[in-house]
Design a protein around this motif. Structure first.
Motif, PDB file in Angstrom:
ATOM      1  N   ALA A   1      34.351  26.212  32.809  1.00  0.00           N
ATOM      2  CA  ALA A   1      32.944  25.794  33.533  1.00  0.00           C
ATOM      3  C   ALA A   1      32.837  27.418  34.293  1.00  0.00           C
ATOM      4  O   ALA A   1      33.741  28.026  34.629  1.00  0.00           O
ATOM      5  CB  ALA A   1      33.540  24.787  34.552  1.00  0.00           C
ATOM      6  N   CYS A   2      31.456  27.308  34.498  1.00  0.00           N
ATOM      7  CA  CYS A   2      31.120  29.003  34.989  1.00  0.00           C
ATOM      8  C   CYS A   2      29.950  28.588  36.158  1.00  0.00           C
ATOM      9  O   CYS A   2      29.149  27.662  36.035  1.00  0.00           O
ATOM     10  CB  CYS A   2      30.265  29.728  33.888  1.00  0.00           C
ATOM     11  N   GLY A   3      30.308  29.522  37.180  1.00  0.00           N
ATOM     12  CA  GLY A   3      29.097  29.390  37.901  1.00  0.00           C
ATOM     13  C   GLY A   3      27.981  30.188  37.812  1.00  0.00           C
ATOM     14  O   GLY A   3      27.330  30.309  36.705  1.00  0.00           O
ATOM     15  N   ASP A   4      27.189  30.680  38.978  1.00  0.00           N
ATOM     16  CA  ASP A   4      25.742  31.175  38.485  1.00  0.00           C
ATOM     17  C   ASP A   4      25.843  32.394  37.761  1.00  0.00           C
ATOM     18  O   ASP A   4      26.692  33.650  37.863  1.00  0.00           O
ATOM     19  CB  ASP A   4      25.295  31.689  40.108  1.00  0.00           C
TER      20      ASP A   4
ATOM     21  N   SER B   1      29.528  33.778  41.501  1.00  0.00           N
ATOM     22  CA  SER B   1      28.614  34.310  40.441  1.00  0.00           C
ATOM     23  C   SER B   1      29.291  35.231  39.438  1.00  0.00           C
ATOM     24  O   SER B   1      30.324  35.806  40.005  1.00  0.00           O
ATOM     25  CB  SER B   1      27.421  35.006  41.190  1.00  0.00           C
ATOM     26  N   VAL B   2      28.711  35.160  38.255  1.00  0.00           N
ATOM     27  CA  VAL B   2      29.380  36.076  37.286  1.00  0.00           C
ATOM     28  C   VAL B   2      29.258  37.445  37.658  1.00  0.00           C
ATOM     29  O   VAL B   2      28.351  37.935  38.153  1.00  0.00           O
ATOM     30  CB  VAL B   2      28.485  36.051  35.753  1.00  0.00           C
ATOM     31  N   GLY B   3      30.516  38.038  37.726  1.00  0.00           N
ATOM     32  CA  GLY B   3      30.444  39.474  38.024  1.00  0.00           C
ATOM     33  C   GLY B   3      30.395  39.958  39.368  1.00  0.00           C
ATOM     34  O   GLY B   3      29.809  41.081  39.705  1.00  0.00           O
ATOM     35  N   ASN B   4      30.685  39.038  40.119  1.00  0.00           N
ATOM     36  CA  ASN B   4      30.461  39.234  41.847  1.00  0.00           C
ATOM     37  C   ASN B   4      31.512  40.334  42.120  1.00  0.00           C
ATOM     38  O   ASN B   4      32.545  40.433  41.617  1.00  0.00           O
ATOM     39  CB  ASN B   4      30.776  38.005  42.428  1.00  0.00           C
ATOM     40  N   PRO B   5      31.000  41.277  42.943  1.00  0.00           N
ATOM     41  CA  PRO B   5      31.969  42.439  43.374  1.00  0.00           C
ATOM     42  C   PRO B   5      33.124  42.133  44.023  1.00  0.00           C
ATOM     43  O   PRO B   5      34.015  42.791  44.208  1.00  0.00           O
ATOM     44  CB  PRO B   5      30.941  43.364  44.319  1.00  0.00           C
ATOM     45  N   GLU B   6      33.250  41.013  44.768  1.00  0.00           N
ATOM     46  CA  GLU B   6      34.366  40.508  45.453  1.00  0.00           C
ATOM     47  C   GLU B   6      35.692  39.888  44.610  1.00  0.00           C
ATOM     48  O   GLU B   6      36.610  39.562  45.041  1.00  0.00           O
ATOM     49  CB  GLU B   6      34.236  39.622  46.604  1.00  0.00           C
ATOM     50  N   LYS B   7      35.019  39.769  43.201  1.00  0.00           N
ATOM     51  CA  LYS B   7      36.083  39.261  42.107  1.00  0.00           C
ATOM     52  C   LYS B   7      36.544  38.070  42.457  1.00  0.00           C
ATOM     53  O   LYS B   7      37.345  37.608  42.353  1.00  0.00           O
ATOM     54  CB  LYS B   7      37.278  40.128  42.043  1.00  0.00           C
ATOM     55  N   LYS B   8      35.456  37.041  43.066  1.00  0.00           N
ATOM     56  CA  LYS B   8      35.877  35.505  43.196  1.00  0.00           C
ATOM     57  C   LYS B   8      35.688  34.927  41.947  1.00  0.00           C
ATOM     58  O   LYS B   8      34.938  35.200  41.049  1.00  0.00           O
ATOM     59  CB  LYS B   8      34.666  35.027  44.356  1.00  0.00           C
TER      60      LYS B   8
ATOM     61  N   ASP C   1      25.742  39.111  29.005  1.00  0.00           N
ATOM     62  CA  ASP C   1      26.680  39.907  28.419  1.00  0.00           C
ATOM     63  C   ASP C   1      27.839  39.694  29.153  1.00  0.00           C
ATOM     64  O   ASP C   1      29.020  39.764  28.465  1.00  0.00           O
ATOM     65  CB  ASP C   1      26.189  41.504  28.091  1.00  0.00           C
ATOM     66  N   ALA C   2      28.026  39.936  30.534  1.00  0.00           N
ATOM     67  CA  ALA C   2      29.290  40.016  31.299  1.00  0.00           C
ATOM     68  C   ALA C   2      29.942  38.729  30.932  1.00  0.00           C
ATOM     69  O   ALA C   2      31.032  38.823  30.747  1.00  0.00           O
ATOM     70  CB  ALA C   2      28.960  40.166  32.593  1.00  0.00           C
ATOM     71  N   LEU C   3      29.260  37.577  31.006  1.00  0.00           N
ATOM     72  CA  LEU C   3      30.015  36.153  30.729  1.00  0.00           C
ATOM     73  C   LEU C   3      30.405  36.242  29.457  1.00  0.00           C
ATOM     74  O   LEU C   3      31.937  35.798  29.307  1.00  0.00           O
ATOM     75  CB  LEU C   3      28.815  35.288  31.072  1.00  0.00           C
TER      76      LEU C   3
END
Length: 533
Positions: A5-8, A223-230, A14-16
């Motif tokens: 499952a994936c968020g925004d 979110s995909v590729g978020n800077p906080e690495k959540k 490409d990152a996803l």
């Protein structure tokens, strides 16, 4: 069914998909990817055009929800769903998707709206009502496997663990809460709040008043590729409800809570607030090991004398019979205990591989890491980090392993290995090599995953965690060598003490154990987080 499952995604295709490819390379193929939240972003369409025209292809069958704003409505031409690109399917505004395995997924696209006419990126009370009627009208209805919505359900934090900065009494949709109450999904995924939140599982029945039903797990993804690495990707394995034994389906996880929407029903659909439930106190008291103080210490680290009316502590889970590792049990060898936290404690291993071989154990009765409640997991992680620092200061790296097989109480073994002995890669290779020799399939777990996502409660398994955070996992199907973890670490490739592979050959007398425990307590004291205010 093994799913992701994936968020925004917000246009970061490409990152996803590169991350999904990496995960599949390490862990084998997943059956499907479910995307909630904003699939398209405000970024230029160059990336999307490559997928739309077939230059690039999603590596997995991907199902997405529709628009949450006017800007992205243009991508979703057919309200009933359609293929957006090869391997990428828009599910539609609302409905039920049943996979070939019988997995039942209910989806609701968009955000809540009470305006008429309803915007193309929203759902209305009528939409929710029609979904409910579609599913709940038969007397055989027990619930659904998965619910996909973009907004969080309002009040989902009630009775649960902290949802961080998201105030669930103000954020989210009351209509989604109402839908979740009626549909009883086993998993409910949502996004839009830019954060990761895995709520404790909640029950779908009133204890002692209604027949037991399965629990629901709510997971919000970042979110995909978020800077906080959540965490934005969540791996999980699910057997379709219709294929499950009834008793297995309704088995309650040990950390299950009350239903956060219990008072919702019609109130939620009418937009009335659900009264905030009283929070249960997680405060628990244990005596400090420091005999000079001799006072009780609360879970907050404050002296209990400062609170004239302390709340009743919540009791940890109790064993069905005698247990050697429950701290309250008379069977526990208390002289081996070297540190006590709020939910866990540290003890020297009996017959350890070295004088500083320790165990992290939950105070309450939990059989495995998979069954731990969120607050226990949090303290286990604290102990792991602290022990890594402690052993690093002594020129050692630590290896952790758990064998959930023929054991009744979780024992997380922590074995220090001198840095001069070998590298982390040497340790990893030794485990993989010896596993292959014994026909044991040891898989590397993706870095974003944890054991809870891969093993079901009650499933037998063995796993190793290296000092880099890498994890190796084996699902035990039939038999498993009980001393496997010790044998690998005692082998010539690592500690080179093969005669110590069986703990029974390494036992010392009680006086020596007491001396080793005193020494460990003294050495560990500068690192002891339980003493912090």
């Amino acid at each position: 069914v093994c799913s992701l499952a994936c968020g925004d995604v917000e246009g970061k295709f490409d990152a996803l998909f590169n991350r999904v490819r990496a995960i599949q390379k390490k862990s084998g193929n997943f059956d499907l990817l479910l995307c909630v939240g904003n699939f398209f972003g405000s970024t230029p369409d160059a990336e999307w055009e490559e997928y739309k025209t077939g230059i690039k292809k999603a590596p997995i069958q991907t199902y997405v929800l529709g628009a949450n704003n006017q800007e992205t409505v243009k991508y979703f031409q057919d309200a009933d769903g359609c293929e957006l690109a090869e391997n990428i399917t828009y599910l539609g505004r609302k409905g039920i998707f049943t996979g070939s395995s019988g997995l039942q997924i209910v989806y609701l696209s968009g955000t809540e709206s009470v305006d008429e006419p309803v915007p193309g990126y929203s759902f209305s009370p009528k939409d929710v009502s029609s979904l409910r009627t579609m599913l709940c009208s038969t007397s055989q209805f027990k619930g659904v496997d998965i619910l996909l919505t973009s907004p969080w359900p309002k009040y989902v934090g009630n009775f649960g663990n902290s949802s961080g900065e998201v105030d669930t009494k103000k954020c989210g949709s009351a209509l989604v809460s109402s839908l979740a109450t009626d549909l009883k999904p086993r998993y409910h995924f949502a996004a839009l709040e830019k954060t990761y939140y895995e709520r404790l599982p909640y029950r779908n029945h009133i204890v002692l008043q209604e027949t037991a039903q399965h629990a629901t797990r709510f997971i919000a993804l970042a979110s995909v590729g978020n800077p906080e690495k959540k965490k934005y990707l969540y791996a999980f394995s699910i057997v379709p409800m219709k294929l499950m034994d009834a008793a297995e389906l309704v088995k309650q996880p040990p950390d299950v809570t009350e239903n956060p929407y219990r008072k919702s029903g019609n109130e939620a659909s009418m937009g009335k607030p659900i009264p905030a439930p009283e929070e249960e106190s997680a405060c628990q008291f244990f005596f400090d090991l420091n005999e000079k103080q001799g006072r009780k210490r609360s879970s907050t680290g404050r002296d209990s004398k400062s609170s004239p009316h302390p709340k009743q502590p919540r009791k940890p889970p109790q064993p069905p019979g005698p247990c050697w590792f429950c701290l309250a049990s008379p069977e526990v060898e208390k002289h081996l205990v070297v540190n006590i936290g709020t939910h866990c404690y540290l003890a020297l291993a009996k017959g350890g591989l070295s004088d500083d071989h320790v165990l992290i154990l939950p105070i309450g009765h939990y059989q495995s890491v998979v069954e731990l409640s969120a607050e226990v997991v949090e303290e286990v992680e604290k102990y792991k980090v602290t022990l890594k620092r402690f052993f690093k200061s002594r020129g050692k790296r630590c290896v952790l392993f758990e064998r959930n097989y023929k054991s009744h109480h979780l024992q997380l073994q922590v074995i220090p290995v001198p840095l001069s002995c070998c590298t982390t890669d040497d340790i990893k290779d030794a485990f993989i090599t010896q596993a292959e020799q014994q026909q044991i399939e040891l898989l590397e777990i993706p870095e974003h995953s944890d054991i809870k996502q891969i093993a079901q409660p009650g499933a037998a398994y063995f796993y190793v965690e290296l000092d880099t955070g890498e994890k190796l996992f084996h699902r035990i199907k039939k038999n498993f060598p009980l001393q496997f973890g010790r044998e690998v670490l005692a082998s010539e490739a690592i500690l080179n003490i093969p005669d110590k592979s069986d703990w029974r050959q390494c036992q010392v007398n009680k006086e020596e154990e007491e001396m080793l425990a005193r020494r460990f307590r003294k050495d560990f004291e500068p690192f002891d987080f339980t003493l912090d205010d």
